[in-house]
Motif scaffolding. Structure first.
Motif, PDB file in Angstrom:
ATOM      1  N   PRO A 139       0.788  -1.171  -0.015  1.00 40.12           N
ATOM      2  CA  PRO A 139       0.191  -0.071   0.012  1.00 40.12           C
ATOM      3  C   PRO A 139       0.807   1.117  -0.051  1.00 40.12           C
ATOM      4  O   PRO A 139       2.015   1.332   0.666  1.00 40.12           O
ATOM      5  CB  PRO A 139      -0.800  -0.110   1.355  1.00 40.12           C
ATOM      6  CG  PRO A 139      -0.781  -1.669   1.775  1.00 40.12           C
ATOM      7  CD  PRO A 139       0.478  -2.371   1.087  1.00 40.12           C
ATOM      8  N   TYR A 166      -9.826  -9.957  -3.587  1.00 38.71           N
ATOM      9  CA  TYR A 166      -9.227  -9.234  -4.608  1.00 38.71           C
ATOM     10  C   TYR A 166     -10.458  -8.560  -5.454  1.00 38.71           C
ATOM     11  O   TYR A 166      -9.940  -7.876  -6.345  1.00 38.71           O
ATOM     12  CB  TYR A 166      -8.365 -10.109  -5.374  1.00 38.71           C
ATOM     13  CG  TYR A 166      -7.020 -10.467  -4.623  1.00 38.71           C
ATOM     14  CD1 TYR A 166      -5.927  -9.403  -4.629  1.00 38.71           C
ATOM     15  CD2 TYR A 166      -6.799 -11.741  -4.342  1.00 38.71           C
ATOM     16  CE1 TYR A 166      -4.768  -9.804  -4.062  1.00 38.71           C
ATOM     17  CE2 TYR A 166      -5.560 -11.883  -3.604  1.00 38.71           C
ATOM     18  CZ  TYR A 166      -4.566 -11.020  -3.696  1.00 38.71           C
ATOM     19  OH  TYR A 166      -3.507 -11.213  -3.100  1.00 38.71           O
ATOM     20  N   SER A 279      -0.747  -4.980  -6.801  1.00 38.46           N
ATOM     21  CA  SER A 279      -0.475  -4.534  -5.851  1.00 38.46           C
ATOM     22  C   SER A 279      -1.653  -4.636  -4.911  1.00 38.46           C
ATOM     23  O   SER A 279      -2.813  -5.269  -5.026  1.00 38.46           O
ATOM     24  CB  SER A 279      -0.868  -2.937  -6.278  1.00 38.46           C
ATOM     25  OG  SER A 279      -2.064  -2.595  -6.814  1.00 38.46           O
ATOM     26  N   LEU A 280      -1.330  -4.410  -3.627  1.00 37.02           N
ATOM     27  CA  LEU A 280      -2.317  -4.737  -2.559  1.00 37.02           C
ATOM     28  C   LEU A 280      -2.720  -3.162  -1.798  1.00 37.02           C
ATOM     29  O   LEU A 280      -1.811  -2.080  -1.616  1.00 37.02           O
ATOM     30  CB  LEU A 280      -1.721  -5.317  -1.229  1.00 37.02           C
ATOM     31  CG  LEU A 280      -1.102  -6.823  -1.846  1.00 37.02           C
ATOM     32  CD1 LEU A 280      -0.415  -7.443  -0.617  1.00 37.02           C
ATOM     33  CD2 LEU A 280      -2.235  -7.766  -2.147  1.00 37.02           C
ATOM     34  N   ASN A 281      -4.103  -3.190  -1.378  1.00 39.59           N
ATOM     35  CA  ASN A 281      -4.381  -2.042  -0.546  1.00 39.59           C
ATOM     36  C   ASN A 281      -4.226  -2.569   0.949  1.00 39.59           C
ATOM     37  O   ASN A 281      -3.898  -3.694   1.027  1.00 39.59           O
ATOM     38  CB  ASN A 281      -5.732  -1.704  -0.725  1.00 39.59           C
ATOM     39  CG  ASN A 281      -6.985  -2.814  -0.677  1.00 39.59           C
ATOM     40  OD1 ASN A 281      -6.787  -3.696   0.248  1.00 39.59           O
ATOM     41  ND2 ASN A 281      -7.926  -2.772  -1.486  1.00 39.59           N
ATOM     42  N   ALA A 282      -4.473  -1.517   1.808  1.00 41.71           N
ATOM     43  CA  ALA A 282      -4.120  -1.864   3.518  1.00 41.71           C
ATOM     44  C   ALA A 282      -4.970  -3.051   3.708  1.00 41.71           C
ATOM     45  O   ALA A 282      -4.258  -3.957   4.493  1.00 41.71           O
ATOM     46  CB  ALA A 282      -4.322  -0.642   4.060  1.00 41.71           C
ATOM     47  N   SER A 283      -6.162  -3.042   3.384  1.00 45.36           N
ATOM     48  CA  SER A 283      -7.193  -4.218   3.837  1.00 45.36           C
ATOM     49  C   SER A 283      -6.510  -5.627   3.436  1.00 45.36           C
ATOM     50  O   SER A 283      -6.520  -6.427   3.952  1.00 45.36           O
ATOM     51  CB  SER A 283      -8.497  -3.830   3.313  1.00 45.36           C
ATOM     52  OG  SER A 283      -9.322  -5.169   3.692  1.00 45.36           O
ATOM     53  N   GLN A 284      -6.168  -5.767   2.106  1.00 44.08           N
ATOM     54  CA  GLN A 284      -5.438  -6.884   1.312  1.00 44.08           C
ATOM     55  C   GLN A 284      -4.265  -7.243   2.124  1.00 44.08           C
ATOM     56  O   GLN A 284      -3.992  -8.327   2.444  1.00 44.08           O
ATOM     57  CB  GLN A 284      -5.553  -6.851   0.129  1.00 44.08           C
ATOM     58  CG  GLN A 284      -6.838  -6.523  -0.748  1.00 44.08           C
ATOM     59  CD  GLN A 284      -6.352  -5.983  -2.162  1.00 44.08           C
ATOM     60  OE1 GLN A 284      -5.433  -5.427  -2.525  1.00 44.08           O
ATOM     61  NE2 GLN A 284      -7.542  -6.296  -3.079  1.00 44.08           N
TER      62      GLN A 284
END
Length: 333
Positions: A139, A166, A279-284
């Motif tokens: 993130p 996802y 890419s990942l967000n904070a939740s993922q």
């Protein structure tokens, strides 16, 4: 049969990438303990030799027609995978090292001591599978270095679980990865085998010999060194054309190629796919860490302090090298 002394190991790879990546691959593996690093080039790469410098144990071979005339009666395997296997098998049959690892130049062993220790305890009648992690952008940003990010491990998702984590991009990921989860095999020399992409094959019957899987995941796979790099990979594969039967690939990877073919005239959609799967967000990121499937610590290749490994320099080299397909797709970043 166990080894009585510290084993030596070699690395073999076929590379067609900007010179700073190939130089980082070769220099890093030599620095962490590989006795030999063999890189075969699908086309001339004049800047590469200067980046390697006078380091011994690194061997660069340009696979031009003179090369194929000399080693294979003029026949150049049409497919990239065929050239990979041919060259890796030549290294396997000619090296004096105890083991040979065949991998790609976007794959890096993170700990040479751990690999050497595993080899010292390994059975030389079996191949040793070096399991992999896949680089993912964490993130915030993709960062300024081509090696920026953390690493995710494969997870056996159900379809609804992948979608829950996802969203629309879950259907493009196999076990939560864009690329392979098979790892790469380091192979004991002296066996009647030939090298494969992931595993060796027996010369007598073409069957994969006995393999043992390492507990540690020591192979770091950078499936695209920058978002632009991954987009170019998708474009090339989406419009790949060669004779003979098509190579079998996973449903999820084929879905990526199909999406790219259908949206090649909409570069923003292609880049949305790239960032959605890489890419990942904070939740993922938080959920993957709870599952013990995310290593947030980054990676820096060894003996590469003087190389320009910035995303800007790498993408500039890609735009020059792949100007044709980028212009065709209208892809600009």
């Amino acid at each position: 049969m166990r080894q009585a002394q510290t084993p030596s190991w070699a690395v073999a790879a076929l590379g067609d990438e900007p010179p700073q990546l190939i130089a980082a691959f070769a220099r890093h593996h030599r620095a962490i303990g590989a006795s030999e690093v063999h890189v075969f080039l699908d086309r001339p790469n004049p800047a590469l030799e200067a980046m390697i410098g006078d380091r011994d144990g690194i061997f660069l071979t340009t696979c031009d027609q003179n090369y194929w005339d000399r080693v294979n009666n003029g026949r150049r395997p049409e497919r990239h995978t065929g050239r990979q296997k041919f060259n890796a098998t030549r290294v396997y049959r000619n090296t004096k090292c105890d083991w040979v690892l065949h991998c790609d130049v976007d794959e890096f062993i993170r700990d040479g001591d751990a690999l050497t220790d595993a080899l010292s305890k390994a059975d030389r009648e079996k191949g040793l599978v070096v399991r992999n992690l896949e680089r993912v952008y964490l993130p915030g940003a993709t960062g300024s270095s081509i090696f920026e990010g953390g690493f995710r491990a494969p997870i056996l998702f159900q379809d609804d679980e992948a979608e829950a984590l996802y969203g629309r991009f879950g259907k493009f990921l196999a076990h939560g990865l864009t690329g392979h989860r098979a790892g790469k095999t380091i192979v004991p020399t002296g066996q009647p085998w030939e090298m494969g992409v992931h595993h060796p094959k027996s010369l007598s019957d073409g069957i994969t010999p006995d393999l043992k899987r390492m507990k540690q995941r020591l192979l770091l796979h950078f499936d695209g060194l920058t978002p632009l790099h991954y987009a170019i990979k998708l474009l090339k594969k989406a419009f790949e054309d060669y004779s003979g039967p098509k190579r079998k690939i996973g449903l999820e990877r084929e879905a990526q190629y199909r999406f790219t073919r259908n949206h090649a005239d909409r570069p923003s959609e292609v880049m949305r796919l790239v960032m959605g799967v890489q890419s990942l967000n904070a939740s993922q990121a938080g959920k993957l860490q709870l599952l013990d499937a995310l290593t947030p610590e980054g990676f820096t290749p060894r003996d590469c302090g003087d190389l320009d490994l910035s995303r800007a320099a790498f993408d500039a080299a890609l735009r020059e090298r792949d100007a044709g397909i980028l212009a065709k797709a209208g892809l600009e970043m």
